[in-house]
Scaffold this active site. Structure first.
Site, PDB file in Angstrom:
ATOM      1  N   ASP A 103      74.248  34.578 147.366  1.00 36.25           N
ATOM      2  CA  ASP A 103      72.896  34.133 146.998  1.00 36.25           C
ATOM      3  C   ASP A 103      71.951  35.289 147.356  1.00 36.25           C
ATOM      4  O   ASP A 103      71.539  35.428 148.514  1.00 36.25           O
ATOM      5  CB  ASP A 103      72.523  32.865 147.779  1.00 36.25           C
ATOM      6  CG  ASP A 103      71.129  32.369 147.419  1.00 36.25           C
ATOM      7  OD1 ASP A 103      70.647  32.666 146.306  1.00 36.25           O
ATOM      8  OD2 ASP A 103      70.517  31.689 148.263  1.00 36.25           O
ATOM      9  N   GLU A 158      74.407  34.026 141.260  1.00 38.75           N
ATOM     10  CA  GLU A 158      73.557  33.269 140.327  1.00 38.75           C
ATOM     11  C   GLU A 158      73.044  34.149 139.197  1.00 38.75           C
ATOM     12  O   GLU A 158      72.718  35.307 139.409  1.00 38.75           O
ATOM     13  CB  GLU A 158      72.342  32.689 141.067  1.00 38.75           C
ATOM     14  CG  GLU A 158      72.663  31.448 141.854  1.00 38.75           C
ATOM     15  CD  GLU A 158      71.407  30.822 142.460  1.00 38.75           C
ATOM     16  OE1 GLU A 158      70.292  31.319 142.205  1.00 38.75           O
ATOM     17  OE2 GLU A 158      71.544  29.836 143.197  1.00 38.75           O
ATOM     18  N   ASP A 214      70.487  29.526 152.236  1.00 38.18           N
ATOM     19  CA  ASP A 214      71.120  30.620 151.487  1.00 38.18           C
ATOM     20  C   ASP A 214      72.644  30.600 151.660  1.00 38.18           C
ATOM     21  O   ASP A 214      73.380  30.979 150.752  1.00 38.18           O
ATOM     22  CB  ASP A 214      70.576  31.970 151.987  1.00 38.18           C
ATOM     23  CG  ASP A 214      69.068  31.941 152.171  1.00 38.18           C
ATOM     24  OD1 ASP A 214      68.349  32.439 151.324  1.00 38.18           O
ATOM     25  OD2 ASP A 214      68.622  31.369 153.191  1.00 38.18           O
TER      26      ASP A 214
END
Lengths: 193, 193
Positions: A18, A78, A152
């Protein structure tokens, strides 16, 4: 936990990331024959007062070390859409994400990109789940004593798990990170995620 | 050509960069005692079909080679604002710019960031000068037979020259690339640049 490897029992190791210039969450997750195990998870925290190059370097160095130590088959990160509402946030995330992509490329490890709302939906049934909801979902799925913190870390575990499931199911094939044609619909969905 | 080194005749070598994932312009410019000389200028063109990591790597590799070969005292690169009108363009530029910042950091070379409209204004008197205008200005300033082409090369020469002048005048002191507090006014100006 649902089956994570439909095709057999060969283990698959995914490094979920992340990315963030202040805090980058990471998680090494092994998936084997339906069972998932968190090997290591934590954060990379570049010095807050450092300039962009120094913060990218911190992420690059730490991530390269993780890749060398854990030798994941894939890195999952992501997708980044151009969030019209938060252009500055998206740009800063691009620097962090770029340090990740470059380190993976240099280490020869394939990158899998997933839309953030897909990961949230897979874990909670809600593509717009709040950070706390994601932490609780990861705690539940892995039977942890406490929710992973900071958020996170939970997000990194979630994307590793989600990517591993999709790779096992043959939905994702190798590196697919071009970021060249974001879907309008997904971009809008991502803006509120 | 106006004086570029008010303080003396010690040479200063600047590597100017106009970052882009498709085309990154670069220019090595020497400034000494009021005279400017283009040592080398050109483009880095990552493979268009490659993924983000591979394109960042191409920029990183080529730039690292330029840094090693020419040993500039500073690298000059445009500041990147969050262009609300073109968020996707800004994000893609952040990946390219990130590869530049990381390579500079790893090579220990300080980075100077200048707003694009400041560079345009310094060269043409117009902060919103068109690409062609910039090419013609650079041709004129350096007495070149033809305008530098593509425009990315002219922009790289321009930022190197502009940064060198400001460093010579003591306006810029070392690395100042934080990208943390873009001025609203500058961001708006940059959106049309």
């Amino acid at each position: 936990m649902p089956a994570m490897d439909r095709t057999g029992t060969s283990p698959m190791r995914i490094l979920g990331i992340d990315p963030g210039l202040n805090t980058t969450g990471y998680a090494v997750v092994d998936l084997c024959g339906g069972a998932g195990r968190i090997v290591e998870a934590g954060t990379i925290r570049p010095p807050r007062q450092a300039d962009l190059g120094a913060r990218m370097e911190a992420i690059h160095v730490e991530l390269s070390a993780l890749l060398g130590e854990h030798k994941p088959s894939h890195v999952a990160v992501e997708q980044l859409y151009s969030h019209a509402s938060y252009p500055r946030t998206a740009i800063l995330m691009a620097y962090a994400r770029g340090a990740v992509l470059l380190a993976c490329r240099q280490a020869g490890v394939g990158v899998v990109s997933l839309p953030p709302n897909m990961v949230k939906k897979a874990l909670t049934g809600n593509g717009h789940a709040a950070k706390r909801q994601m932490q609780l979902a990861i705690q539940s799925v892995f039977g942890l004593e406490a929710p992973p913190s900071p958020p996170d870390v939970a997000d990194a575990i979630a994307i590793a798990l989600c990517a591993g499931k999709r790779l096992s199911a043959g939905v994702l094939l190798g590196s697919a990170d071009r970021d060249r044609r974001p879907m309008r619909r997904a971009a809008r969905a991502g803006a509120t995620a």
